[in-house]
Design a protein around this motif. Structure first.
Motif, PDB file in Angstrom:
ATOM      1  N   GLY A   1       7.104  16.237  22.353  1.00 45.16           N
ATOM      2  CA  GLY A   1       7.082  17.030  23.744  1.00 45.16           C
ATOM      3  C   GLY A   1       7.431  18.528  23.076  1.00 45.16           C
ATOM      4  O   GLY A   1       7.875  18.712  22.056  1.00 45.16           O
ATOM      5  N   ASN A   2       7.168  19.427  24.000  1.00 42.53           N
ATOM      6  CA  ASN A   2       7.316  20.712  23.840  1.00 42.53           C
ATOM      7  C   ASN A   2       8.983  20.965  23.539  1.00 42.53           C
ATOM      8  O   ASN A   2       9.662  19.984  23.824  1.00 42.53           O
ATOM      9  CB  ASN A   2       7.272  21.558  25.343  1.00 42.53           C
ATOM     10  N   PRO A   3       9.445  21.991  23.023  1.00 41.19           N
ATOM     11  CA  PRO A   3      10.686  22.493  22.941  1.00 41.19           C
ATOM     12  C   PRO A   3      11.550  22.375  24.163  1.00 41.19           C
ATOM     13  O   PRO A   3      10.997  23.141  25.079  1.00 41.19           O
ATOM     14  CB  PRO A   3      11.062  23.547  22.160  1.00 41.19           C
ATOM     15  N   GLY A   4      12.567  21.490  24.595  1.00 38.32           N
ATOM     16  CA  GLY A   4      13.116  21.742  25.889  1.00 38.32           C
ATOM     17  C   GLY A   4      12.556  20.579  26.682  1.00 38.32           C
ATOM     18  O   GLY A   4      12.852  20.628  28.054  1.00 38.32           O
ATOM     19  N   ALA A   5      11.639  19.641  26.238  1.00 41.60           N
ATOM     20  CA  ALA A   5      10.803  18.731  27.074  1.00 41.60           C
ATOM     21  C   ALA A   5      11.942  17.580  27.824  1.00 41.60           C
ATOM     22  O   ALA A   5      11.658  16.939  28.419  1.00 41.60           O
ATOM     23  CB  ALA A   5       9.732  18.194  26.382  1.00 41.60           C
TER      24      ALA A   5
ATOM     25  N   VAL B   1      15.992  25.661  27.463  1.00 43.01           N
ATOM     26  CA  VAL B   1      16.318  26.118  26.217  1.00 43.01           C
ATOM     27  C   VAL B   1      17.455  27.036  26.221  1.00 43.01           C
ATOM     28  O   VAL B   1      18.123  27.135  25.524  1.00 43.01           O
ATOM     29  CB  VAL B   1      14.922  26.341  25.516  1.00 43.01           C
ATOM     30  N   LYS B   2      17.336  27.827  27.392  1.00 42.47           N
ATOM     31  CA  LYS B   2      18.330  28.957  27.747  1.00 42.47           C
ATOM     32  C   LYS B   2      19.646  28.295  27.874  1.00 42.47           C
ATOM     33  O   LYS B   2      20.569  28.968  27.267  1.00 42.47           O
ATOM     34  CB  LYS B   2      17.641  29.798  28.825  1.00 42.47           C
ATOM     35  N   LYS B   3      19.891  27.440  28.824  1.00 41.99           N
ATOM     36  CA  LYS B   3      20.994  26.464  28.830  1.00 41.99           C
ATOM     37  C   LYS B   3      21.372  25.982  27.546  1.00 41.99           C
ATOM     38  O   LYS B   3      22.740  26.091  27.256  1.00 41.99           O
ATOM     39  CB  LYS B   3      20.792  25.606  29.816  1.00 41.99           C
ATOM     40  N   ARG B   4      20.551  25.539  26.788  1.00 40.29           N
ATOM     41  CA  ARG B   4      21.211  24.812  25.673  1.00 40.29           C
ATOM     42  C   ARG B   4      21.630  25.963  24.756  1.00 40.29           C
ATOM     43  O   ARG B   4      22.753  25.728  24.021  1.00 40.29           O
ATOM     44  CB  ARG B   4      19.973  24.061  24.958  1.00 40.29           C
ATOM     45  N   SER B   5      21.006  27.050  24.788  1.00 43.30           N
ATOM     46  CA  SER B   5      21.378  28.169  23.836  1.00 43.30           C
ATOM     47  C   SER B   5      22.639  28.591  24.226  1.00 43.30           C
ATOM     48  O   SER B   5      23.597  29.027  23.143  1.00 43.30           O
ATOM     49  CB  SER B   5      20.128  29.349  24.068  1.00 43.30           C
TER      50      SER B   5
ATOM     51  N   GLY C   1      24.404  27.501  20.896  1.00 40.37           N
ATOM     52  CA  GLY C   1      23.986  28.603  20.176  1.00 40.37           C
ATOM     53  C   GLY C   1      23.196  28.138  18.968  1.00 40.37           C
ATOM     54  O   GLY C   1      23.477  28.569  17.957  1.00 40.37           O
ATOM     55  N   ARG C   2      22.123  27.442  19.062  1.00 37.97           N
ATOM     56  CA  ARG C   2      21.208  27.055  18.124  1.00 37.97           C
ATOM     57  C   ARG C   2      20.398  28.257  17.806  1.00 37.97           C
ATOM     58  O   ARG C   2      19.909  29.108  18.699  1.00 37.97           O
ATOM     59  CB  ARG C   2      20.387  25.863  18.529  1.00 37.97           C
ATOM     60  N   SER C   3      20.071  28.714  16.285  1.00 35.89           N
ATOM     61  CA  SER C   3      19.367  29.724  15.900  1.00 35.89           C
ATOM     62  C   SER C   3      18.053  29.835  16.468  1.00 35.89           C
ATOM     63  O   SER C   3      17.384  30.953  16.469  1.00 35.89           O
ATOM     64  CB  SER C   3      19.620  29.801  14.485  1.00 35.89           C
ATOM     65  N   ASP C   4      17.473  28.607  16.796  1.00 35.88           N
ATOM     66  CA  ASP C   4      16.058  28.820  17.241  1.00 35.88           C
ATOM     67  C   ASP C   4      15.756  28.890  18.814  1.00 35.88           C
ATOM     68  O   ASP C   4      14.800  28.710  19.432  1.00 35.88           O
ATOM     69  CB  ASP C   4      15.113  27.529  16.686  1.00 35.88           C
ATOM     70  N   ASP C   5      16.973  28.783  19.506  1.00 36.78           N
ATOM     71  CA  ASP C   5      16.955  29.023  20.871  1.00 36.78           C
ATOM     72  C   ASP C   5      16.951  30.370  21.484  1.00 36.78           C
ATOM     73  O   ASP C   5      17.986  30.623  22.273  1.00 36.78           O
ATOM     74  CB  ASP C   5      18.096  27.841  21.642  1.00 36.78           C
ATOM     75  N   ASN C   6      15.864  30.950  21.223  1.00 39.07           N
ATOM     76  CA  ASN C   6      15.886  32.287  21.630  1.00 39.07           C
ATOM     77  C   ASN C   6      14.511  32.387  21.971  1.00 39.07           C
ATOM     78  O   ASN C   6      13.481  31.454  21.688  1.00 39.07           O
ATOM     79  CB  ASN C   6      16.114  33.437  20.708  1.00 39.07           C
ATOM     80  N   ARG C   7      14.060  33.424  23.121  1.00 33.20           N
ATOM     81  CA  ARG C   7      12.785  33.551  23.589  1.00 33.20           C
ATOM     82  C   ARG C   7      11.605  33.874  22.583  1.00 33.20           C
ATOM     83  O   ARG C   7      10.585  33.012  22.496  1.00 33.20           O
ATOM     84  CB  ARG C   7      12.474  34.835  24.570  1.00 33.20           C
ATOM     85  N   ASP C   8      11.889  34.493  21.383  1.00 31.11           N
ATOM     86  CA  ASP C   8      10.731  34.481  20.349  1.00 31.11           C
ATOM     87  C   ASP C   8      10.511  33.332  19.903  1.00 31.11           C
ATOM     88  O   ASP C   8       9.301  32.919  19.467  1.00 31.11           O
ATOM     89  CB  ASP C   8      11.366  35.732  19.475  1.00 31.11           C
TER      90      ASP C   8
END
Length: 198
Positions: A13-17, A133-137, A141-148
């Motif tokens: 599924g998508n990231p954050g699914a 994903v924003k909440k998880r970030s 604080g995962r390095s891949d949990d940012n908008r880009d």
């Protein structure tokens, strides 16, 4: 269905699914072992492995890590979880296979020794995924949990993972689930499929 091989259910599924949330519940209710490809790669990166830098750059860029590394980590984790088990274990392999190279690598190395029962595919909109994903970030604080990184991972999912879902669909192995509802509602649907599969 009895089998002498480990049972595999791929979870995509998508990231954050909501894959991780549902996997935790399946572990608790059904005794699966949850192997997250992303978590295995992040742990390998933190371990000081020779592959650490390569893994980090691929994760940050939303790219797929070379299949030899990922499969090796999945296989090791399966072996470790199976030590001393009296019967074959059931595994949720979360976030894998994500592209044709992953699938080819799995077929080469694992097809004969495992029993792939299904692909659980969580369909969740981009907006819902990004909010999660924003909440998880904020929490992890995962390095891949940012908008880009999220947008790059989403693009990889659409271009590379969806063709794999379609391929498994042709084999009658895909169970599509909406990941939009509450975790409890989603899990009610998950249970229907798992009860039928295992």
């Amino acid at each position: 269905m009895a089998t002498s091989k480990p049972i595999i259910v791929f979870v995509l599924g998508n990231p954050g699914a909501g894959k991780g949330t549902q996997c935790s519940r399946m572990v608790e209710k059904y005794g699966f072992v949850h192997l997250s490809a992303g978590d295995l790669l992040r742990a390998e990166r933190r371990s000081g492995s020779a592959h650490g830098e390569l893994i980090e750059s691929h994760i940050r860029e939303g790219k797929i890590v070379p299949v030899e590394i990922t499969i090796s980590l999945i296989e090791k984790a399966m072996e470790k979880a199976s030590e001393g088990a009296k019967s074959p274990r059931k595994f949720l392999v979360d976030g894998f296979p994500r592209n044709a190279d992953n699938l080819d690598g799995w077929e080469r190395r694992m097809k004969e020794t495992t029993d792939v029962r299904a692909v659980l595919y969580f369909e969740t909109s981009e907006d819902v995924c990004w909010e999660r994903v924003k909440k998880r970030s904020e929490a992890e604080g995962r390095s891949d949990d940012n908008r880009d990184s999220f947008l790059k991972r989403l693009k990889t999912h659409v271009n590379d993972t969806l063709p794999i879902v379609r391929k498994y669909e042709e084999l009658g192995l895909v169970r599509r689930l909406s990941g939009e509802s509450s975790p409890d509602d989603v899990f009610r649907e998950v249970q229907k499929h798992i009860d039928e599969l295992c």
